[in-house]
Design a protein around this motif. Structure first.
Motif, PDB file in Angstrom:
ATOM      1  N   MET A   1     -58.969 -28.461  90.377  1.00  0.00           N
ATOM      2  CA  MET A   1     -58.313 -27.214  90.358  1.00  0.00           C
ATOM      3  C   MET A   1     -56.703 -27.136  89.105  1.00  0.00           C
ATOM      4  SD  MET A   1     -56.608 -26.386  94.193  1.00  0.00           S
ATOM      5  CE  MET A   1     -57.726 -27.271  95.082  1.00  0.00           C
ATOM      6  N   THR A   2     -57.215 -26.336  88.684  1.00  0.00           N
ATOM      7  CA  THR A   2     -55.675 -25.828  87.676  1.00  0.00           C
ATOM      8  C   THR A   2     -54.709 -26.078  87.844  1.00  0.00           C
ATOM      9  OG1 THR A   2     -57.701 -24.693  86.316  1.00  0.00           O
ATOM     10  CG2 THR A   2     -55.310 -24.754  85.199  1.00  0.00           C
ATOM     11  N   ILE A   3     -53.285 -26.607  87.635  1.00  0.00           N
ATOM     12  CA  ILE A   3     -52.317 -26.112  87.748  1.00  0.00           C
ATOM     13  C   ILE A   3     -50.996 -25.530  87.053  1.00  0.00           C
ATOM     14  CG2 ILE A   3     -49.885 -28.233  88.406  1.00  0.00           C
ATOM     15  CD1 ILE A   3     -52.530 -28.105  90.620  1.00  0.00           C
ATOM     16  N   ALA A 112     -49.890 -11.648  87.617  1.00  0.00           N
ATOM     17  CA  ALA A 112     -50.886 -11.828  86.266  1.00  0.00           C
ATOM     18  C   ALA A 112     -50.787 -12.195  85.037  1.00  0.00           C
ATOM     19  CB  ALA A 112     -51.146  -9.743  86.176  1.00  0.00           C
ATOM     20  N   VAL A 113     -49.566 -12.516  84.778  1.00  0.00           N
ATOM     21  CA  VAL A 113     -49.103 -13.783  83.349  1.00  0.00           C
ATOM     22  C   VAL A 113     -49.847 -14.896  83.779  1.00  0.00           C
ATOM     23  CG1 VAL A 113     -47.350 -14.284  82.447  1.00  0.00           C
ATOM     24  CG2 VAL A 113     -47.428 -11.854  82.402  1.00  0.00           C
ATOM     25  N   TRP A 114     -49.047 -15.427  84.540  1.00  0.00           N
ATOM     26  CA  TRP A 114     -49.020 -17.142  85.436  1.00  0.00           C
ATOM     27  C   TRP A 114     -50.582 -17.280  85.082  1.00  0.00           C
ATOM     28  CZ3 TRP A 114     -45.573 -17.418  89.829  1.00  0.00           C
ATOM     29  CH2 TRP A 114     -44.273 -17.274  89.554  1.00  0.00           C
ATOM     30  N   ARG A 115     -51.330 -16.202  86.084  1.00  0.00           N
ATOM     31  CA  ARG A 115     -52.965 -16.300  86.232  1.00  0.00           C
ATOM     32  C   ARG A 115     -53.786 -15.899  84.574  1.00  0.00           C
ATOM     33  NH1 ARG A 115     -53.570 -12.433  89.549  1.00  0.00           N
ATOM     34  NH2 ARG A 115     -54.203 -10.628  88.284  1.00  0.00           N
ATOM     35  N   ASP A 116     -52.974 -15.254  83.711  1.00  0.00           N
ATOM     36  CA  ASP A 116     -53.653 -15.134  82.612  1.00  0.00           C
ATOM     37  C   ASP A 116     -53.335 -16.734  81.941  1.00  0.00           C
ATOM     38  OD1 ASP A 116     -54.587 -12.739  82.871  1.00  0.00           O
ATOM     39  OD2 ASP A 116     -53.244 -11.527  81.658  1.00  0.00           O
ATOM     40  N   ALA A 162     -41.600 -25.005  91.298  1.00  0.00           N
ATOM     41  CA  ALA A 162     -42.874 -24.757  92.760  1.00  0.00           C
ATOM     42  C   ALA A 162     -43.981 -25.131  91.150  1.00  0.00           C
ATOM     43  CB  ALA A 162     -43.083 -23.660  92.837  1.00  0.00           C
ATOM     44  N   ARG A 163     -44.920 -25.592  91.943  1.00  0.00           N
ATOM     45  CA  ARG A 163     -46.228 -26.258  91.239  1.00  0.00           C
ATOM     46  C   ARG A 163     -46.956 -25.983  92.538  1.00  0.00           C
ATOM     47  NH1 ARG A 163     -46.486 -32.161  91.122  1.00  0.00           N
ATOM     48  NH2 ARG A 163     -46.105 -32.195  89.399  1.00  0.00           N
ATOM     49  N   LEU A 164     -47.909 -24.774  91.664  1.00  0.00           N
ATOM     50  CA  LEU A 164     -48.928 -23.770  91.968  1.00  0.00           C
ATOM     51  C   LEU A 164     -50.646 -24.549  91.380  1.00  0.00           C
ATOM     52  CD1 LEU A 164     -46.211 -21.864  90.697  1.00  0.00           C
ATOM     53  CD2 LEU A 164     -47.892 -20.072  92.059  1.00  0.00           C
ATOM     54  N   THR A 165     -51.014 -24.610  92.305  1.00  0.00           N
ATOM     55  CA  THR A 165     -53.010 -25.071  92.247  1.00  0.00           C
ATOM     56  C   THR A 165     -53.415 -23.457  92.643  1.00  0.00           C
ATOM     57  OG1 THR A 165     -53.295 -24.891  94.822  1.00  0.00           O
ATOM     58  CG2 THR A 165     -52.160 -27.327  92.866  1.00  0.00           C
ATOM     59  N   TYR A 166     -54.420 -23.754  91.722  1.00  0.00           N
ATOM     60  CA  TYR A 166     -55.315 -22.230  91.334  1.00  0.00           C
ATOM     61  C   TYR A 166     -56.790 -22.467  91.391  1.00  0.00           C
ATOM     62  CZ  TYR A 166     -56.871 -18.449  89.137  1.00  0.00           C
ATOM     63  OH  TYR A 166     -57.411 -17.014  88.865  1.00  0.00           O
ATOM     64  N   ALA A 167     -57.308 -21.566  91.935  1.00  0.00           N
ATOM     65  CA  ALA A 167     -58.939 -22.491  91.541  1.00  0.00           C
ATOM     66  C   ALA A 167     -59.581 -20.585  92.105  1.00  0.00           C
ATOM     67  CB  ALA A 167     -59.333 -23.118  92.781  1.00  0.00           C
ATOM     68  N   ASN A 168     -59.421 -19.474  90.531  1.00  0.00           N
ATOM     69  CA  ASN A 168     -59.914 -18.285  90.637  1.00  0.00           C
ATOM     70  C   ASN A 168     -58.880 -17.827  91.779  1.00  0.00           C
ATOM     71  OD1 ASN A 168     -62.300 -19.282  89.206  1.00  0.00           O
ATOM     72  ND2 ASN A 168     -63.039 -19.034  91.173  1.00  0.00           N
ATOM     73  N   ARG A 169     -58.061 -18.133  92.056  1.00  0.00           N
ATOM     74  CA  ARG A 169     -56.310 -17.779  92.783  1.00  0.00           C
ATOM     75  C   ARG A 169     -55.691 -18.842  93.267  1.00  0.00           C
ATOM     76  NH1 ARG A 169     -56.101 -18.514  98.207  1.00  0.00           N
ATOM     77  NH2 ARG A 169     -58.269 -19.463  99.722  1.00  0.00           N
ATOM     78  N   PHE A 170     -54.135 -18.458  92.798  1.00  0.00           N
ATOM     79  CA  PHE A 170     -53.809 -19.073  93.437  1.00  0.00           C
ATOM     80  C   PHE A 170     -53.631 -19.752  95.199  1.00  0.00           C
ATOM     81  CE2 PHE A 170     -51.798 -16.886  90.438  1.00  0.00           C
ATOM     82  CZ  PHE A 170     -51.379 -17.844  89.262  1.00  0.00           C
ATOM     83  N   CYS A 171     -54.041 -20.618  95.553  1.00  0.00           N
ATOM     84  CA  CYS A 171     -53.795 -21.259  96.762  1.00  0.00           C
ATOM     85  C   CYS A 171     -53.526 -22.232  97.714  1.00  0.00           C
ATOM     86  CB  CYS A 171     -55.548 -21.525  96.773  1.00  0.00           C
ATOM     87  SG  CYS A 171     -55.458 -22.500  95.480  1.00  0.00           S
TER      88      CYS A 171
END
Length: 179
Positions: A1-3, A112-116, A162-171
């Motif tokens: 996963m992306t962090i 959206a900025v974070w996702r980008d 915070a640390r957010l995990t991302y796999a096509n969405r924040f999960c």
């Protein structure tokens, strides 16, 4: 996963302005020793955010301008709700965002900025964003609208995040608080 790791800027000078104090530089240095690596480091355009990243030991790849589409409406909604003073500030902010007004639009623009920032990264890479109290909380709630926000505690203090995990969405989200 992306962090995605998000952090509030460090302590600033008591004399006003936007620069970090020596205590803020020292705090950021200590935290930076145990962070990273990051494929992308982004900060707000305010000097204390960039200074925090540099004190942590990270070169800044880009500055992010997060402008509200309805700044007057955002400030009015925020001032009326005073979500940061609630017993459960993240829950109060989620309720405000849930109303669908300027706060909703701003929170989702931040998400959206974070996702980008994460989209071009591979699954084993991470990004760091250094921002500000208020902005970070809006983005967190937008990324996790169905979370139990009552359990998230108080708004973020200096260098907290915070640390957010991302796999096509924040999960997933894990908070970092300073003692």
């Amino acid at each position: 996963m992306t962090i995605l790791e998000i952090r509030r800027h460090s302590l600033r000078k008591n004399t006003g302005g936007s620069q970090l104090s020596q205590q803020g530089v020292d705090l950021a240095r200590r935290l930076g020793e145990s962070m990273g690596p990051f494929a992308v480091v982004a900060t707000s355009v305010v000097p204390r955010a960039r200074e925090t990243a540099l004190a942590m030991g990270f070169a800044v790849d880009q500055e992010v301008v997060t402008l509200a589409s309805d700044e007057e409406g955002l400030h009015a909604e925020s001032a009326e709700s005073q979500w940061w003073q609630a017993d459960h500030p993240f829950a109060a902010l989620a309720a405000l965002i849930g109303q669908g007004g300027a706060s909703y639009r701003y929170a989702h623009a931040l998400a959206a900025v974070w996702r980008d920032l994460l989209t071009p990264l591979s699954h084993d890479q991470a990004a760091l964003v250094i921002g500000h109290s208020g902005d970070l909380e809006y983005g967190l709630v937008a990324c996790f609208p169905d979370a139990d926000h009552r359990r998230w505690g108080r708004p973020l203090g200096c260098c907290e995040g915070a640390r957010l995990t991302y796999a096509n969405r924040f999960c997933g989200v894990e908070f970092f608080r300073t003692p």
